[in-house]
Design a protein around this motif. Structure first.
Motif, PDB file in Angstrom:
ATOM      1  N   LYS A  47       0.832  -1.212   0.000  1.00  0.00           N
ATOM      2  CA  LYS A  47       0.000   0.000   0.000  1.00  0.00           C
ATOM      3  C   LYS A  47       0.861   1.254   0.000  1.00  0.00           C
ATOM      4  CE  LYS A  47      -3.897  -2.178   2.404  1.00  0.00           C
ATOM      5  NZ  LYS A  47      -4.697  -2.232   3.654  1.00  0.00           N
ATOM      6  N   GLU A  48       1.920   1.273   0.807  1.00  0.00           N
ATOM      7  CA  GLU A  48       2.784   2.450   0.843  1.00  0.00           C
ATOM      8  C   GLU A  48       3.495   2.628  -0.493  1.00  0.00           C
ATOM      9  OE1 GLU A  48       5.283   3.745   4.294  1.00  0.00           O
ATOM     10  OE2 GLU A  48       6.917   3.290   2.886  1.00  0.00           O
ATOM     11  N   PHE A  49       3.959   1.537  -1.092  1.00  0.00           N
ATOM     12  CA  PHE A  49       4.654   1.610  -2.380  1.00  0.00           C
ATOM     13  C   PHE A  49       3.732   2.169  -3.464  1.00  0.00           C
ATOM     14  CE2 PHE A  49       5.380  -0.652  -6.455  1.00  0.00           C
ATOM     15  CZ  PHE A  49       6.580  -0.059  -6.809  1.00  0.00           C
ATOM     16  N   LEU A  50       2.509   1.677  -3.520  1.00  0.00           N
ATOM     17  CA  LEU A  50       1.564   2.155  -4.537  1.00  0.00           C
ATOM     18  C   LEU A  50       1.242   3.631  -4.331  1.00  0.00           C
ATOM     19  CD1 LEU A  50      -0.836  -0.921  -4.815  1.00  0.00           C
ATOM     20  CD2 LEU A  50       0.962  -0.224  -6.407  1.00  0.00           C
ATOM     21  N   ASP A  51       1.187   4.049  -3.078  1.00  0.00           N
ATOM     22  CA  ASP A  51       0.969   5.464  -2.801  1.00  0.00           C
ATOM     23  C   ASP A  51       2.190   6.291  -3.210  1.00  0.00           C
ATOM     24  OD1 ASP A  51      -0.639   7.638  -1.454  1.00  0.00           O
ATOM     25  OD2 ASP A  51       1.171   7.722  -0.226  1.00  0.00           O
ATOM     26  N   MET A  85      10.231   6.351 -10.028  1.00  0.00           N
ATOM     27  CA  MET A  85       9.819   6.270  -8.632  1.00  0.00           C
ATOM     28  C   MET A  85      10.074   4.882  -8.038  1.00  0.00           C
ATOM     29  SD  MET A  85       9.083   9.248  -7.782  1.00  0.00           S
ATOM     30  CE  MET A  85       8.280   9.046  -6.190  1.00  0.00           C
ATOM     31  N   ILE A  86      10.069   3.851  -8.870  1.00  0.00           N
ATOM     32  CA  ILE A  86      10.438   2.519  -8.389  1.00  0.00           C
ATOM     33  C   ILE A  86      11.880   2.545  -7.888  1.00  0.00           C
ATOM     34  CG2 ILE A  86      10.938   0.137  -9.094  1.00  0.00           C
ATOM     35  CD1 ILE A  86       8.549   0.388 -11.030  1.00  0.00           C
ATOM     36  N   VAL A  87      12.777   3.136  -8.697  1.00  0.00           N
ATOM     37  CA  VAL A  87      14.183   3.236  -8.298  1.00  0.00           C
ATOM     38  C   VAL A  87      14.311   4.132  -7.066  1.00  0.00           C
ATOM     39  CG1 VAL A  87      16.525   3.788  -9.040  1.00  0.00           C
ATOM     40  CG2 VAL A  87      14.866   2.932 -10.710  1.00  0.00           C
ATOM     41  N   SER A  88      13.565   5.237  -7.049  1.00  0.00           N
ATOM     42  CA  SER A  88      13.593   6.149  -5.900  1.00  0.00           C
ATOM     43  C   SER A  88      13.190   5.430  -4.618  1.00  0.00           C
ATOM     44  CB  SER A  88      12.653   7.336  -6.158  1.00  0.00           C
ATOM     45  OG  SER A  88      12.557   8.171  -5.032  1.00  0.00           O
ATOM     46  N   TYR A  89      12.228   4.518  -4.717  1.00  0.00           N
ATOM     47  CA  TYR A  89      11.794   3.763  -3.539  1.00  0.00           C
ATOM     48  C   TYR A  89      12.941   2.905  -3.007  1.00  0.00           C
ATOM     49  CZ  TYR A  89       8.296   1.628  -0.483  1.00  0.00           C
ATOM     50  OH  TYR A  89       7.563   1.238   0.608  1.00  0.00           O
ATOM     51  N   GLY A  90      13.721   2.335  -3.919  1.00  0.00           N
ATOM     52  CA  GLY A  90      14.885   1.560  -3.501  1.00  0.00           C
ATOM     53  C   GLY A  90      15.914   2.407  -2.781  1.00  0.00           C
ATOM     54  N   ILE A  91      16.026   3.686  -3.186  1.00  0.00           N
ATOM     55  CA  ILE A  91      16.983   4.593  -2.562  1.00  0.00           C
ATOM     56  C   ILE A  91      16.502   5.048  -1.184  1.00  0.00           C
ATOM     57  CG2 ILE A  91      18.041   6.892  -2.736  1.00  0.00           C
ATOM     58  CD1 ILE A  91      17.973   6.516  -5.807  1.00  0.00           C
ATOM     59  N   HIS A  92      15.239   5.447  -1.098  1.00  0.00           N
ATOM     60  CA  HIS A  92      14.735   6.079   0.120  1.00  0.00           C
ATOM     61  C   HIS A  92      14.100   5.113   1.120  1.00  0.00           C
ATOM     62  CE1 HIS A  92      15.623  10.028  -1.474  1.00  0.00           C
ATOM     63  NE2 HIS A  92      15.020   9.711  -2.596  1.00  0.00           N
ATOM     64  N   GLN A 120       3.060 -13.925 -12.140  1.00  0.00           N
ATOM     65  CA  GLN A 120       2.637 -14.221 -10.772  1.00  0.00           C
ATOM     66  C   GLN A 120       3.322 -13.309  -9.758  1.00  0.00           C
ATOM     67  OE1 GLN A 120       3.690 -18.384 -10.821  1.00  0.00           O
ATOM     68  NE2 GLN A 120       1.542 -19.026 -10.852  1.00  0.00           N
ATOM     69  N   SER A 121       4.557 -12.906 -10.051  1.00  0.00           N
ATOM     70  CA  SER A 121       5.286 -12.056  -9.112  1.00  0.00           C
ATOM     71  C   SER A 121       4.685 -10.661  -9.002  1.00  0.00           C
ATOM     72  CB  SER A 121       6.755 -11.936  -9.544  1.00  0.00           C
ATOM     73  OG  SER A 121       6.882 -11.168 -10.731  1.00  0.00           O
ATOM     74  N   LEU A 122       3.796 -10.291  -9.930  1.00  0.00           N
ATOM     75  CA  LEU A 122       3.189  -8.965  -9.929  1.00  0.00           C
ATOM     76  C   LEU A 122       1.749  -8.969  -9.419  1.00  0.00           C
ATOM     77  CD1 LEU A 122       4.419  -7.821 -13.451  1.00  0.00           C
ATOM     78  CD2 LEU A 122       5.312  -7.054 -11.265  1.00  0.00           C
ATOM     79  N   GLN A 123       1.241 -10.122  -9.055  1.00  0.00           N
ATOM     80  CA  GLN A 123      -0.186 -10.249  -8.771  1.00  0.00           C
ATOM     81  C   GLN A 123      -0.644  -9.465  -7.543  1.00  0.00           C
ATOM     82  OE1 GLN A 123      -1.108 -14.428  -8.681  1.00  0.00           O
ATOM     83  NE2 GLN A 123      -1.208 -14.597 -10.904  1.00  0.00           N
ATOM     84  N   ASP A 124       0.253  -9.186  -6.618  1.00  0.00           N
ATOM     85  CA  ASP A 124      -0.176  -8.487  -5.402  1.00  0.00           C
ATOM     86  C   ASP A 124       0.171  -7.009  -5.427  1.00  0.00           C
ATOM     87  OD1 ASP A 124       2.542  -8.635  -5.140  1.00  0.00           O
ATOM     88  OD2 ASP A 124       2.538  -9.367  -3.078  1.00  0.00           O
ATOM     89  N   LEU A 125       0.464  -6.473  -6.602  1.00  0.00           N
ATOM     90  CA  LEU A 125       0.847  -5.070  -6.705  1.00  0.00           C
ATOM     91  C   LEU A 125      -0.279  -4.201  -7.236  1.00  0.00           C
ATOM     92  CD1 LEU A 125       4.552  -5.309  -7.909  1.00  0.00           C
ATOM     93  CD2 LEU A 125       3.695  -4.796  -5.622  1.00  0.00           C
ATOM     94  N   GLY A 126      -1.487  -4.570  -6.914  1.00  0.00           N
ATOM     95  CA  GLY A 126      -2.621  -3.708  -7.177  1.00  0.00           C
ATOM     96  C   GLY A 126      -2.901  -3.430  -8.638  1.00  0.00           C
ATOM     97  N   GLY A 127      -2.578  -4.374  -9.520  1.00  0.00           N
ATOM     98  CA  GLY A 127      -2.841  -4.175 -10.936  1.00  0.00           C
ATOM     99  C   GLY A 127      -1.908  -3.174 -11.590  1.00  0.00           C
ATOM    100  N   MET A 128      -0.723  -2.924 -10.986  1.00  0.00           N
ATOM    101  CA  MET A 128       0.206  -1.964 -11.548  1.00  0.00           C
ATOM    102  C   MET A 128       0.667  -2.365 -12.943  1.00  0.00           C
ATOM    103  SD  MET A 128       1.792   0.831 -11.523  1.00  0.00           S
ATOM    104  CE  MET A 128       1.047   1.330  -9.979  1.00  0.00           C
ATOM    105  N   ASP A 129       0.787  -3.668 -13.200  1.00  0.00           N
ATOM    106  CA  ASP A 129       1.197  -4.109 -14.534  1.00  0.00           C
ATOM    107  C   ASP A 129       0.169  -3.700 -15.582  1.00  0.00           C
ATOM    108  OD1 ASP A 129      -0.559  -5.875 -13.258  1.00  0.00           O
ATOM    109  OD2 ASP A 129       0.108  -7.591 -14.432  1.00  0.00           O
ATOM    110  N   GLU A 130      -1.099  -3.886 -15.284  1.00  0.00           N
ATOM    111  CA  GLU A 130      -2.147  -3.509 -16.231  1.00  0.00           C
ATOM    112  C   GLU A 130      -2.176  -2.001 -16.449  1.00  0.00           C
ATOM    113  OE1 GLU A 130      -5.792  -5.100 -14.811  1.00  0.00           O
ATOM    114  OE2 GLU A 130      -5.139  -7.196 -14.932  1.00  0.00           O
ATOM    115  N   THR A 131      -1.965  -1.241 -15.384  1.00  0.00           N
ATOM    116  CA  THR A 131      -1.926   0.220 -15.499  1.00  0.00           C
ATOM    117  C   THR A 131      -0.804   0.656 -16.436  1.00  0.00           C
ATOM    118  OG1 THR A 131      -2.828   0.552 -13.287  1.00  0.00           O
ATOM    119  CG2 THR A 131      -1.578   2.378 -14.238  1.00  0.00           C
ATOM    120  N   CYS A 132       0.382   0.076 -16.235  1.00  0.00           N
ATOM    121  CA  CYS A 132       1.531   0.446 -17.064  1.00  0.00           C
ATOM    122  C   CYS A 132       1.309   0.062 -18.526  1.00  0.00           C
ATOM    123  CB  CYS A 132       2.787  -0.234 -16.532  1.00  0.00           C
ATOM    124  SG  CYS A 132       3.359   0.419 -14.943  1.00  0.00           S
TER     125      CYS A 132
END
Length: 216
Positions: free
Chosen positions: A64-68, A86-93, A114-126
């Motif tokens: 939830k925090e990552f998606l936000d 922002m994905i890379v930024s999350y790794g930094i911060h 399968q590794s993306l299934q719990d990321l709130g549909g981010m793959d479909e959004t992208c």
């Protein structure tokens, strides 16, 4: 009538999330979690089966925090690039939460999808963003997304693990080069010419198939 639980499931998960955020997954132990809550470890196991269950609940909060964290992409153009940066930024911060989300082993092998299934549909959004902004088919957009997602996670992992320290400008440049290269390649119509396996030269000059990940 059984006694009322001392802590809710949400309170325990939140405390576990904060422990991981501050000290990493290894910092999450039943004893230390109990101490953070001001009690023994006993109340934890009235709400959770085991500590792995606690970690999974904490990971849900991290998702939830990552998606936000990456949610402002509609304000940028190109939006897809903003997500990657922002994905890379999350790794930094938030290195420990990045590791929790993307660098934990699974009990069984998982496919890329399968590794993306719990990321709130981010793959479909992208994929929808890429189709909209770059006039690609769904299959082409999916291919580009998968490669760029892998690239972004690679850079994020290097930053989260302290391998390197990338500036925002360098992150954008590296992702821009990769994205432009993929767009040109996809548009070239030469996808079927990709060589899946390297080939090994023989003594007589011929080339023979060499299966990957096997010793020569």
């Amino acid at each position: 009538m059984p006694p009322r639980p001392k802590f809710t499931r949400e309170e325990i998960a939140s405390a576990a999330f904060q422990m991981i955020k501050e000290g990493g997954v290894s910092a999450l132990t039943a004893r230390d979690l109990g101490a953070r809550l001001g009690t023994s470890a006993r109340p934890i196991f009235t709400m959770f089966k085991n500590m792995e269950d606690v970690k999974l609940a904490a990971r849900e909060l991290a998702v939830k925090e990552f998606l936000d964290y990456i949610s402002d992409y509609p304000e940028y153009s190109p939006a897809f690039k903003r997500i990657g940066m922002m994905i890379v930024s999350y790794g930094i911060h938030e290195p420990e939460l990045f590791k929790l989300l993307f660098l934990q082993e699974h009990s069984r092998g998982m496919s890329f999808e399968q590794s993306l299934q719990d990321l709130g549909g981010m793959d479909e959004t992208c994929i929808r963003l890429v189709m909209r902004d770059y006039d690609l088919t769904e299959a082409e957009a999916k291919l580009l997304f998968e490669q760029m997602w892998t690239h972004a996670l690679g850079l994020g992992t290097m930053c989260a693990m302290g391998v390197c320290d990338l500036s925002e400008e360098e992150i954008g440049r590296r992702q821009g080069i990769m994205f432009a290269s993929l767009i040109m390649f996809i548009k070239s119509g030469k996808l079927d010419q990709v060589i899946s396996y390297p080939e090994k030269k023989t003594d007589d000059g011929l080339r023979a198939e060499n299966h990957p990940f096997r010793p020569n």
